[in-house]
Design an enzyme around this catalytic site. Structure first.
Site, mmCIF file in Angstrom:
data_model
loop_
_atom_site.group_PDB
_atom_site.id
_atom_site.type_symbol
_atom_site.label_atom_id
_atom_site.label_comp_id
_atom_site.label_asym_id
_atom_site.label_seq_id
_atom_site.Cartn_x
_atom_site.Cartn_y
_atom_site.Cartn_z
ATOM 1 N N PRO A 131 0.814 -1.220 0.000
ATOM 2 C CA PRO A 131 0.000 0.000 0.000
ATOM 3 C C PRO A 131 0.850 1.274 0.000
ATOM 4 O O PRO A 131 0.467 2.275 -0.604
ATOM 5 C CB PRO A 131 -0.815 -0.133 1.290
ATOM 6 C CG PRO A 131 -0.916 -1.609 1.513
ATOM 7 C CD PRO A 131 0.368 -2.192 1.015
ATOM 8 N N THR A 161 -1.356 -9.489 -9.022
ATOM 9 C CA THR A 161 -2.042 -10.250 -10.065
ATOM 10 C C THR A 161 -2.028 -11.735 -9.710
ATOM 11 O O THR A 161 -1.014 -12.255 -9.260
ATOM 12 C CB THR A 161 -1.345 -10.007 -11.420
ATOM 13 O OG1 THR A 161 -1.395 -8.600 -11.695
ATOM 14 C CG2 THR A 161 -2.026 -10.764 -12.543
ATOM 15 N N ILE A 343 -12.236 7.129 -34.527
ATOM 16 C CA ILE A 343 -12.674 6.625 -35.833
ATOM 17 C C ILE A 343 -14.041 5.950 -35.705
ATOM 18 O O ILE A 343 -14.888 6.061 -36.597
ATOM 19 C CB ILE A 343 -11.608 5.650 -36.409
ATOM 20 C CG1 ILE A 343 -10.350 6.437 -36.801
ATOM 21 C CG2 ILE A 343 -12.160 4.862 -37.593
ATOM 22 C CD1 ILE A 343 -9.149 5.594 -37.192
ATOM 23 N N GLY A 345 -16.333 6.856 -33.781
ATOM 24 C CA GLY A 345 -17.352 7.840 -33.401
ATOM 25 C C GLY A 345 -18.084 7.389 -32.141
ATOM 26 O O GLY A 345 -17.472 6.842 -31.224
ATOM 27 N N GLU A 369 4.678 -2.593 -14.105
ATOM 28 C CA GLU A 369 6.046 -3.017 -14.430
ATOM 29 C C GLU A 369 6.993 -1.819 -14.543
ATOM 30 O O GLU A 369 7.857 -1.769 -15.413
ATOM 31 C CB GLU A 369 6.015 -3.813 -15.746
ATOM 32 C CG GLU A 369 7.022 -4.933 -15.844
ATOM 33 C CD GLU A 369 6.751 -6.111 -14.915
ATOM 34 O OE1 GLU A 369 5.604 -6.521 -14.786
ATOM 35 O OE2 GLU A 369 7.722 -6.591 -14.320
HETATM 36 C C1 FAD Z 1 -3.771 -3.909 -12.501
HETATM 37 C C2 FAD Z 1 -2.464 -3.900 -11.786
HETATM 38 C C3 FAD Z 1 -1.773 -5.089 -11.607
HETATM 39 C C4 FAD Z 1 -0.580 -5.104 -10.875
HETATM 40 N N1 FAD Z 1 0.064 -6.300 -10.651
HETATM 41 C C5 FAD Z 1 1.115 -6.335 -9.799
HETATM 42 C C6 FAD Z 1 1.702 -7.585 -9.411
HETATM 43 O O1 FAD Z 1 1.308 -8.655 -9.871
HETATM 44 N N2 FAD Z 1 2.710 -7.568 -8.506
HETATM 45 C C7 FAD Z 1 3.178 -6.415 -7.964
HETATM 46 O O2 FAD Z 1 4.088 -6.475 -7.143
HETATM 47 N N3 FAD Z 1 2.657 -5.204 -8.318
HETATM 48 C C8 FAD Z 1 1.646 -5.136 -9.213
HETATM 49 N N4 FAD Z 1 1.091 -3.931 -9.571
HETATM 50 C C9 FAD Z 1 1.596 -2.703 -8.958
HETATM 51 C C10 FAD Z 1 2.386 -1.826 -9.916
HETATM 52 O O3 FAD Z 1 3.607 -2.426 -10.225
HETATM 53 C C11 FAD Z 1 2.514 -0.451 -9.254
HETATM 54 O O4 FAD Z 1 1.235 0.148 -9.236
HETATM 55 C C12 FAD Z 1 3.520 0.425 -9.969
HETATM 56 O O5 FAD Z 1 4.824 -0.058 -9.793
HETATM 57 C C13 FAD Z 1 3.472 1.888 -9.468
HETATM 58 O O6 FAD Z 1 3.571 1.934 -8.085
HETATM 59 P P1 FAD Z 1 2.518 2.783 -7.232
HETATM 60 O O7 FAD Z 1 1.167 2.412 -7.685
HETATM 61 O O8 FAD Z 1 2.832 2.606 -5.792
HETATM 62 O O9 FAD Z 1 2.766 4.280 -7.645
HETATM 63 P P2 FAD Z 1 3.810 5.308 -6.947
HETATM 64 O O10 FAD Z 1 5.112 4.629 -6.736
HETATM 65 O O11 FAD Z 1 3.149 5.889 -5.759
HETATM 66 O O12 FAD Z 1 3.973 6.414 -8.077
HETATM 67 C C14 FAD Z 1 3.005 7.460 -8.254
HETATM 68 C C15 FAD Z 1 3.517 8.405 -9.351
HETATM 69 O O13 FAD Z 1 4.763 8.993 -8.958
HETATM 70 C C16 FAD Z 1 5.759 8.746 -9.943
HETATM 71 N N5 FAD Z 1 7.048 8.550 -9.289
HETATM 72 C C17 FAD Z 1 7.301 7.790 -8.182
HETATM 73 N N6 FAD Z 1 8.590 7.844 -7.859
HETATM 74 C C18 FAD Z 1 9.196 8.649 -8.768
HETATM 75 C C19 FAD Z 1 10.551 9.087 -8.984
HETATM 76 N N7 FAD Z 1 11.541 8.702 -8.181
HETATM 77 N N8 FAD Z 1 10.787 9.912 -10.027
HETATM 78 C C20 FAD Z 1 9.798 10.305 -10.857
HETATM 79 N N9 FAD Z 1 8.513 9.906 -10.710
HETATM 80 C C21 FAD Z 1 8.218 9.093 -9.683
HETATM 81 C C22 FAD Z 1 5.296 7.483 -10.659
HETATM 82 O O14 FAD Z 1 5.856 7.412 -11.967
HETATM 83 C C23 FAD Z 1 3.792 7.690 -10.676
HETATM 84 O O15 FAD Z 1 3.461 8.551 -11.742
HETATM 85 C C24 FAD Z 1 -0.070 -3.893 -10.355
HETATM 86 C C25 FAD Z 1 -0.749 -2.686 -10.581
HETATM 87 C C26 FAD Z 1 -1.929 -2.678 -11.281
HETATM 88 C C27 FAD Z 1 -2.645 -1.371 -11.482
#
Ligand code: FAD
Length: 389
Positions: A131, A161, A343, A345, A369
């Site tokens: 979280p 996932t 495209i 619409g 990823e």
């Molecule tokens: C449908 C789905 C499936 C997923 N499946 C998996 C899974 O199987 N296993 C797993 O472990 N995770 C999984 N994830 C998690 C996913 O890998 C993370 O959501 C992702 O890595 C981004 O992390 P966060 O959501 O905590 O965003 P945050 O880390 O909070 O980032 C928020 C924003 O801040 C930006 N940001 C953060 N740090 C920096 C920095 N240093 N410099 C510049 N910009 C920055 C990010 O680019 C983003 O725009 C899944 C996510 C989704 C939505």
């Protein structure tokens, strides 16, 4: 994985891709719309995936896998995503788990887990995100404390996932929360649902990538046998978890390729059927400009992705190549989905057509990823490193 296992001759590859194509046409495409809208896990597809060998696609042949090179794997993933991206999650995340065990596990861990993962007898995924920590993986709070011949894990994982329908996960935890640098105090564990204290949370509701179970995992004094620490040595977890990300990014890029191509194919057909002002809209220059851009994006995405897969298969350093492919192909998927919507619409906005699903699904590729923001930083840093003054 041996070098020999990483090769497939052209005829065998064509045969495999043909089998995947027939399976997608017969089994996947017809159920996509209803399963997506109702958010139903596509159980009927699992048997076909196992028969095609997809659960062992990139696992070495000595473990019962297909031992495919990344270049073939991306073509399979792209083909499925031309019709529906979600089902690829069932085996993509599973193969990331297998990759961690195959690349970093002990001989006993490989022998114990890889054959069952390759056959699909057990399925799983990768549990890194929490979280309060996604991009900043070193900030995770899950702790693994050694207790005799077990580790006791406490913490929570989210966005995982296959959390509901999978059984086993490569799960990142801190074995030494006070370690500096932070990554030196982490371990990657093979944790399955039979471990006491493993609690599966609910499937998370999502705007896209529906049908697939993305959920939470809670570890409540979860007892994991000590021999489940991947590689058997503490302090390697961060390196092991991120070591698989190149393949993961190539895989996400492949999804982007398929979706960019799928949106293009649908828009191409629609533009030739839909008529305004006495002619098919494909004959209006405004639509031609869109199609021209969409074709170019789809082709460039495929070439970049195959380039990254090729570097990966050669064993070359490919973090920049994988980053370029992931970044470009995921944006191509989103852009082509949006242009296809225009495209189509009003019909593009309708759930009776599939374009709105492509549009919703594509956003995941931009976030998952490693976000596309991070990809550009990785690309730039690696580029500068490779071109010193
Ligand atoms: C449908 C789905 C499936 C997923 N499946 C998996 C899974 O199987 N296993 C797993 O472990 N995770 C999984 N994830 C998690 C996913 O890998 C993370 O959501 C992702 O890595 C981004 O992390 P966060 O959501 O905590 O965003 P945050 O880390 O909070 O980032 C928020 C924003 O801040 C930006 N940001 C953060 N740090 C920096 C920095 N240093 N410099 C510049 N910009 C920055 C990010 O680019 C983003 O725009 C899944 C996510 C989704 C939505």
């Amino acid at each position: 994985m041996t070098e020999a296992a990483r090769h497939i001759d052209a005829a065998s590859e064509a045969q495999l891709l043909d089998a995947v194509d027939r399976w997608v046409t017969r089994e996947v495409a017809p159920i996509a719309r209803a399963h997506d809208i109702d958010d139903i896990w596509p159980e009927s597809l699992v048997t076909g995936m196992a028969e095609l060998g997809l659960f062992g696609a990139t696992i070495g042949t000595q473990w019962g896998g297909l031992g495919l090179p990344a270049a073939t794997y991306v073509k399979i993933v792209a083909r499925i995503c031309q019709d529906w991206m979600s089902p690829t999650g069932i085996f993509n995340s599973h193969l990331m788990l297998a990759h961690c065990i195959e690349r970093f596990g002990t001989a006993d861990q490989r022998a114990e887990w890889l054959p069952r993962l390759a056959s699909g007898a057990i399925r799983g995924g990768l549990a890194l995100t929490e979280p309060d920590a996604g991009t900043d993986l070193q900030g995770i709070r899950t702790v693994a404390r050694r207790d005799g011949d077990h580790y006791v894990l406490n913490g929570a994982k989210t966005w995982i996932t296959n959390a509901v329908h999978g059984e086993v996960f490569a799960l990142l935890a801190k074995t030494d929360p006070a370690a500096e640098p932070r990554h030196s105090g982490m371990g990657l564990f093979i944790v399955d649902k039979s471990c006491p204290g493993f609690v599966t949370g609910a499937k998370l509701p999502k705007m896209g990538y529906r049908a697939i179970d993305t959920g939470q995992i809670f570890l409540e004094d979860c007892r994991v046998p000590a021999d489940r620490l991947i590689g058997g040595v503490e302090g390697q977890g961060f390196y092991q978890a991120t070591g698989g990300l190149e393949l993961g990014r190539i895989n996400v890029a492949a999804r982007g390729v398929g979706m960019a191509e799928g949106a293009l194919a649908r828009a191409t057909a629609y533009a030739q059927q839909r008529r305004t002002m006495g002619k098919p809209i494909a004959e209006h220059q405004a639509i031609q400009l869109k199609l021209g851009e969409m074709v170019t994006r789809a082709r460039a995405a495929r070439l970049l992705t195959l380039d990254a897969a090729d570097a990966y298969d050669r064993g070359a350093r490919c973090d920049m190549e994988a980053g370029c492919a992931k970044y470009f192909a995921s944006e191509a998927a989103r852009d082509n989905a949006e242009e296809a919507m225009r495209i189509f619409g009003g019909n593009g906005f309708s759930q009776d057509y599939e374009i709105e699903r492509f549009y919703r699904d594509a956003m995941l590729l931009i976030i998952g990823e490693g976000t596309n923001e991070m990809q550009r930083l990785i690309i730039a840093r690696q580029w500068v490193k490779r071109h010193p003054l």
